[in-house]
Design an enzyme around this catalytic site. Structure first.
Site, PDB file in Angstrom:
ATOM      1  N   ASP A 168       0.884  -1.157   0.000  1.00 53.07           N
ATOM      2  CA  ASP A 168       0.000   0.000   0.000  1.00 53.07           C
ATOM      3  C   ASP A 168       0.934   1.223   0.000  1.00 53.07           C
ATOM      4  O   ASP A 168       2.124   1.093   0.305  1.00 53.07           O
ATOM      5  CB  ASP A 168      -0.858  -0.048   1.273  1.00 53.07           C
ATOM      6  CG  ASP A 168      -1.652   1.208   1.477  1.00 53.07           C
ATOM      7  OD1 ASP A 168      -2.308   1.656   0.534  1.00 53.07           O
ATOM      8  OD2 ASP A 168      -1.619   1.764   2.594  1.00 53.07           O
TER       9      ASP A 168
ATOM     10  N   ASP B 134      -0.053   5.009   1.096  1.00 51.50           N
ATOM     11  CA  ASP B 134      -0.230   5.965   2.201  1.00 51.50           C
ATOM     12  C   ASP B 134      -0.143   5.273   3.562  1.00 51.50           C
ATOM     13  O   ASP B 134      -0.907   4.347   3.844  1.00 51.50           O
ATOM     14  CB  ASP B 134      -1.594   6.652   2.060  1.00 51.50           C
ATOM     15  CG  ASP B 134      -1.723   7.383   0.732  1.00 51.50           C
ATOM     16  OD1 ASP B 134      -1.080   8.431   0.580  1.00 51.50           O
ATOM     17  OD2 ASP B 134      -2.443   6.903  -0.160  1.00 51.50           O
TER      18      ASP B 134
ATOM     19  N   GLY C  74      -7.189   3.932   3.632  1.00 49.94           N
ATOM     20  CA  GLY C  74      -7.425   2.866   2.656  1.00 49.94           C
ATOM     21  C   GLY C  74      -8.734   2.993   1.901  1.00 49.94           C
ATOM     22  O   GLY C  74      -9.037   2.191   1.029  1.00 49.94           O
ATOM     23  N   ILE C  75      -9.519   3.999   2.232  1.00 49.46           N
ATOM     24  CA  ILE C  75     -10.859   4.152   1.644  1.00 49.46           C
ATOM     25  C   ILE C  75     -10.822   5.214   0.543  1.00 49.46           C
ATOM     26  O   ILE C  75     -10.230   6.289   0.735  1.00 49.46           O
ATOM     27  CB  ILE C  75     -11.878   4.542   2.757  1.00 49.46           C
ATOM     28  CG1 ILE C  75     -11.839   3.525   3.918  1.00 49.46           C
ATOM     29  CG2 ILE C  75     -13.280   4.697   2.195  1.00 49.46           C
ATOM     30  CD1 ILE C  75     -12.197   2.091   3.547  1.00 49.46           C
TER      31      ILE C  75
ATOM     32  N   ARG D 279     -11.580   8.199  -2.250  1.00 46.54           N
ATOM     33  CA  ARG D 279     -11.875   9.611  -1.975  1.00 46.54           C
ATOM     34  C   ARG D 279     -13.364   9.864  -1.724  1.00 46.54           C
ATOM     35  O   ARG D 279     -13.737  10.473  -0.721  1.00 46.54           O
ATOM     36  CB  ARG D 279     -11.382  10.464  -3.149  1.00 46.54           C
ATOM     37  CG  ARG D 279     -11.225  11.933  -2.806  1.00 46.54           C
ATOM     38  CD  ARG D 279     -10.736  12.703  -4.017  1.00 46.54           C
ATOM     39  NE  ARG D 279      -9.475  12.184  -4.533  1.00 46.54           N
ATOM     40  CZ  ARG D 279      -8.978  12.474  -5.730  1.00 46.54           C
ATOM     41  NH1 ARG D 279      -9.623  13.296  -6.542  1.00 46.54           N
ATOM     42  NH2 ARG D 279      -7.830  11.953  -6.136  1.00 46.54           N
TER      43      ARG D 279
ATOM     44  N   SER E  79      -5.213   5.322  -4.076  1.00 45.09           N
ATOM     45  CA  SER E  79      -5.024   6.761  -4.268  1.00 45.09           C
ATOM     46  C   SER E  79      -4.631   7.104  -5.699  1.00 45.09           C
ATOM     47  O   SER E  79      -3.677   6.549  -6.248  1.00 45.09           O
ATOM     48  CB  SER E  79      -3.943   7.283  -3.331  1.00 45.09           C
ATOM     49  OG  SER E  79      -3.660   8.623  -3.660  1.00 45.09           O
TER      50      SER E  79
ATOM     51  N   ASN F  25      -3.284   9.727  -6.396  1.00 46.03           N
ATOM     52  CA  ASN F  25      -2.057  10.513  -6.262  1.00 46.03           C
ATOM     53  C   ASN F  25      -0.817   9.635  -6.066  1.00 46.03           C
ATOM     54  O   ASN F  25       0.293  10.162  -5.970  1.00 46.03           O
ATOM     55  CB  ASN F  25      -2.180  11.470  -5.079  1.00 46.03           C
ATOM     56  CG  ASN F  25      -3.196  12.568  -5.345  1.00 46.03           C
ATOM     57  OD1 ASN F  25      -2.991  13.412  -6.213  1.00 46.03           O
ATOM     58  ND2 ASN F  25      -4.327  12.539  -4.644  1.00 46.03           N
TER      59      ASN F  25
ATOM     60  N   ASP G 239      -1.329  -0.421   6.242  1.00 46.19           N
ATOM     61  CA  ASP G 239      -1.465   0.276   7.531  1.00 46.19           C
ATOM     62  C   ASP G 239      -2.947   0.410   7.935  1.00 46.19           C
ATOM     63  O   ASP G 239      -3.236   0.942   8.994  1.00 46.19           O
ATOM     64  CB  ASP G 239      -0.877   1.689   7.455  1.00 46.19           C
ATOM     65  CG  ASP G 239      -1.706   2.581   6.558  1.00 46.19           C
ATOM     66  OD1 ASP G 239      -2.065   2.137   5.445  1.00 46.19           O
ATOM     67  OD2 ASP G 239      -2.034   3.702   6.968  1.00 46.19           O
TER      68      ASP G 239
END
Ligand code: G6P
Ligand code: MG
Length: 219
Positions: free
Chosen positions: A10, A12, A47-48, A50, A119, A121, A173
């Site tokens: 993952d 972030d 993890g969710i 936007r 994400s 991003n 995380d």
């Protein structure tokens, strides 16, 4: 016997500490709407996606039914603009402790490396932190039908890597992320605390504690 074929990360909160910036951006959006976002929401949005995170944020301010879909899209865009302004100066200095060493040793040992982040991003961060070259596969979240906790994104990464899910380790995380790894029939490694990652058997405080031998023993 299982052999370690791939490690799927993952982004972030694992490869970099952007969970803070994501939450700060949501907090600023909530403030504009006139309420203070409780800190407990931070773990709920990890993890969710936007738009799903926006629903959680609005619910915390009792504003779930106040906006149209197009207003919600606008708010999600506003949050993203704030978030992007908070990460725009990220460099390799922002790579999490132990991450680079782990990526290097996975590469040296011919273990495949994937990114399973929802994400949009994430590609920017890979470039900004100069770690793109390590990744054999970066899943585009737009290709995924169901976000975490569904297994789709980790399964897609394994498929693109040509690795069997049971030979993959997922590093996360977020509670929802660990659920995603487990339902993909992979082995999870949690980064954080047992308090948050109560669904994960192996939880470490950072990637410094992870090496290939350790990962092989987990399978
Ligand atoms: C990650 C973060 C979430 C974020 C999601 C979407 O999973 O943990 O907090 O909502 O990505 O990110 P994006 O950058 O596309 O808004
Ligand atoms: Mg995360």
């Amino acid at each position: 016997m299982r052999t370690l074929e791939a490690v799927i990360f993952d982004m972030d909160g694992v490869l970099t500490e952007t969970s803070h910036q994501h939450f700060l951006a949501w907090k600023m959006l909530a403030q504009k709407l006139g309420y203070d976002l409780p800190n407990a929401v931070n773990d709920q949005v990890k993890g969710i996606s936007r738009l799903e995170s926006l629903e959680i944020v609005l619910k915390a301010g009792n504003m779930s039914d106040k906006f149209s879909d197009s207003e919600k899209v606008q708010m999600a865009d506003d949050k993203n603009a704030i978030y992007q302004s908070l990460i725009k100066e990220f460099t390799k200095e922002n790579v999490s402790e132990g991450a680079l060493e782990l990526l290097k040793s996975l590469k040296e040992n011919n273990i495949k490396i994937g990114l399973a982040s929802v994400s949009k991003n994430a590609p920017f961060l890979l470039e900004a932190m100069e770690i793109s070259e390590y990744f054999d596969v970066v899943v585009d979240p737009r290709e995924i039908k169901h976000g975490k906790p569904a297994p789709d994104i980790f399964l897609m990464a394994a498929k693109k890597l040509g690795a069997a899910p049971e030979n993959c380790i997922g590093v996360e995380d977020a509670y929802a992320g660990v659920e995603s790894i487990k339902s993909a029939k992979m082995t999870p490694v949690g980064i954080g605390t047992k308090e948050v990652l109560s669904n994960c058997e192996t939880v470490l405080s950072n990637l410094n504690e992870v090496n290939i031998e350790f990962l092989r023993r987990l399978l």
